[in-house]
Write a protein that holds these residues in place. Structure first.
Motif, PDB file in Angstrom:
ATOM      1  N   ALA A  78      24.537  32.309  48.364  1.00 22.89           N
ATOM      2  CA  ALA A  78      25.825  32.248  48.306  1.00 22.89           C
ATOM      3  C   ALA A  78      26.412  33.070  47.498  1.00 22.89           C
ATOM      4  N   SER A  79      27.726  33.576  47.959  1.00 20.41           N
ATOM      5  CA  SER A  79      28.403  34.396  47.141  1.00 20.41           C
ATOM      6  C   SER A  79      29.906  33.953  46.836  1.00 20.41           C
ATOM      7  N   HIS A  80      30.611  34.382  45.816  1.00 14.70           N
ATOM      8  CA  HIS A  80      31.914  34.164  45.506  1.00 14.70           C
ATOM      9  C   HIS A  80      32.724  35.204  45.077  1.00 14.70           C
ATOM     10  N   GLN A  81      33.698  35.779  45.601  1.00 15.97           N
ATOM     11  CA  GLN A  81      34.328  37.045  45.071  1.00 15.97           C
ATOM     12  C   GLN A  81      35.566  36.623  44.223  1.00 15.97           C
ATOM     13  N   MET A  82      35.661  37.357  43.181  1.00 12.42           N
ATOM     14  CA  MET A  82      36.947  37.207  42.274  1.00 12.42           C
ATOM     15  C   MET A  82      37.657  38.297  41.939  1.00 12.42           C
ATOM     16  N   GLY A  83      38.902  38.035  41.983  1.00  8.55           N
ATOM     17  CA  GLY A  83      39.941  39.096  41.681  1.00  8.55           C
ATOM     18  C   GLY A  83      40.339  38.709  40.224  1.00  8.55           C
ATOM     19  N   GLY A  84      40.030  37.600  39.450  1.00 14.67           N
ATOM     20  CA  GLY A  84      40.501  36.885  38.259  1.00 14.67           C
ATOM     21  C   GLY A  84      39.701  37.750  37.315  1.00 14.67           C
ATOM     22  N   PHE A  85      39.590  38.993  36.990  1.00 17.79           N
ATOM     23  CA  PHE A  85      39.346  39.635  35.827  1.00 17.79           C
ATOM     24  C   PHE A  85      40.088  40.610  35.428  1.00 17.79           C
ATOM     25  N   ASP A  86      39.594  41.257  34.054  1.00 19.35           N
ATOM     26  CA  ASP A  86      40.448  42.339  33.519  1.00 19.35           C
ATOM     27  C   ASP A  86      39.920  43.720  33.932  1.00 19.35           C
ATOM     28  N   PRO A  87      40.403  44.303  34.893  1.00 19.70           N
ATOM     29  CA  PRO A  87      39.776  45.743  35.277  1.00 19.70           C
ATOM     30  C   PRO A  87      39.969  46.746  34.371  1.00 19.70           C
ATOM     31  N   ASP A  88      40.799  46.490  33.373  1.00 17.61           N
ATOM     32  CA  ASP A  88      40.941  47.480  32.204  1.00 17.61           C
ATOM     33  C   ASP A  88      39.618  47.474  31.204  1.00 17.61           C
ATOM     34  N   ALA A  89      39.269  45.949  30.990  1.00 25.61           N
ATOM     35  CA  ALA A  89      38.279  45.662  30.074  1.00 25.61           C
ATOM     36  C   ALA A  89      37.004  46.250  30.710  1.00 25.61           C
ATOM     37  N   ALA A  90      36.644  46.121  32.016  1.00 22.87           N
ATOM     38  CA  ALA A  90      35.597  46.405  32.835  1.00 22.87           C
ATOM     39  C   ALA A  90      35.411  47.936  32.812  1.00 22.87           C
ATOM     40  N   ARG A  91      36.532  48.542  32.918  1.00 22.31           N
ATOM     41  CA  ARG A  91      36.597  49.942  33.025  1.00 22.31           C
ATOM     42  C   ARG A  91      36.249  50.587  31.460  1.00 22.31           C
ATOM     43  N   LYS A  92      36.540  49.901  30.587  1.00 28.09           N
ATOM     44  CA  LYS A  92      36.344  50.503  29.428  1.00 28.09           C
ATOM     45  C   LYS A  92      34.827  50.196  28.899  1.00 28.09           C
TER      46      LYS A  92
END
Length: 135
Positions: A78-92
């Protein structure tokens, strides 16, 4: 990360997993807490050979994510795609250069029972949906 972008894959217990998980908003952290694999998609927005803009970078990332989830389904995962995240935190956390656009987070695992979800709202939401918590 390749010169074109791609997927940063975190296996539960790894540093990459922790970084991706911590970038999720609390709602998605609660939902994805048992997922064994978290994936962060990236796309390079400029070509390496001439530094010209790559206007289809996110399209390419979306196509790759589509095939990843289709192959997972074919394998019974199974997979679940999520847009609910902090891209700036991931980038850092991953030190992702600004030339890369960050797409979405994908959770992968074997489908669980809706009753195993952490709260009644999730259970009600997922009981009628095609997916439940991923283990």
């Amino acid at each position: 990360m390749s010169s074109r972008g791609g997927f940063l894959v975190g296996i539960r217990g790894s540093e990459a997993y922790r970084k991706i998980f911590e970038s999720l908003i609390s709602f998605n952290q609660a939902w994805a807490t048992t997922a064994p694999v978290l994936i962060l998609g990236t796309a390079k927005t400029r070509f390496s050979h001439n530094d010209a803009p790559n206007r289809v970078a996110l399209y390419d990332l979306g196509a790759a994510a589509s095939y990843l989830t289709l192959q997972a389904a074919a394998l019974g995962i199974a997979s679940h795609q999520m847009g609910g995240f902090d891209p700036d935190a991931a980038r850092k956390a991953f030190e992702i250069p600004e030339v890369y656009e960050i797409g979405a987070v994908i959770a992968l695992g074997y489908q669980g029972e809706p009753a195993s979800l952490p709260n009644e709202h999730f259970v009600a939401q997922e009981s009628g949906a095609a997916h439940a918590q991923i283990h």
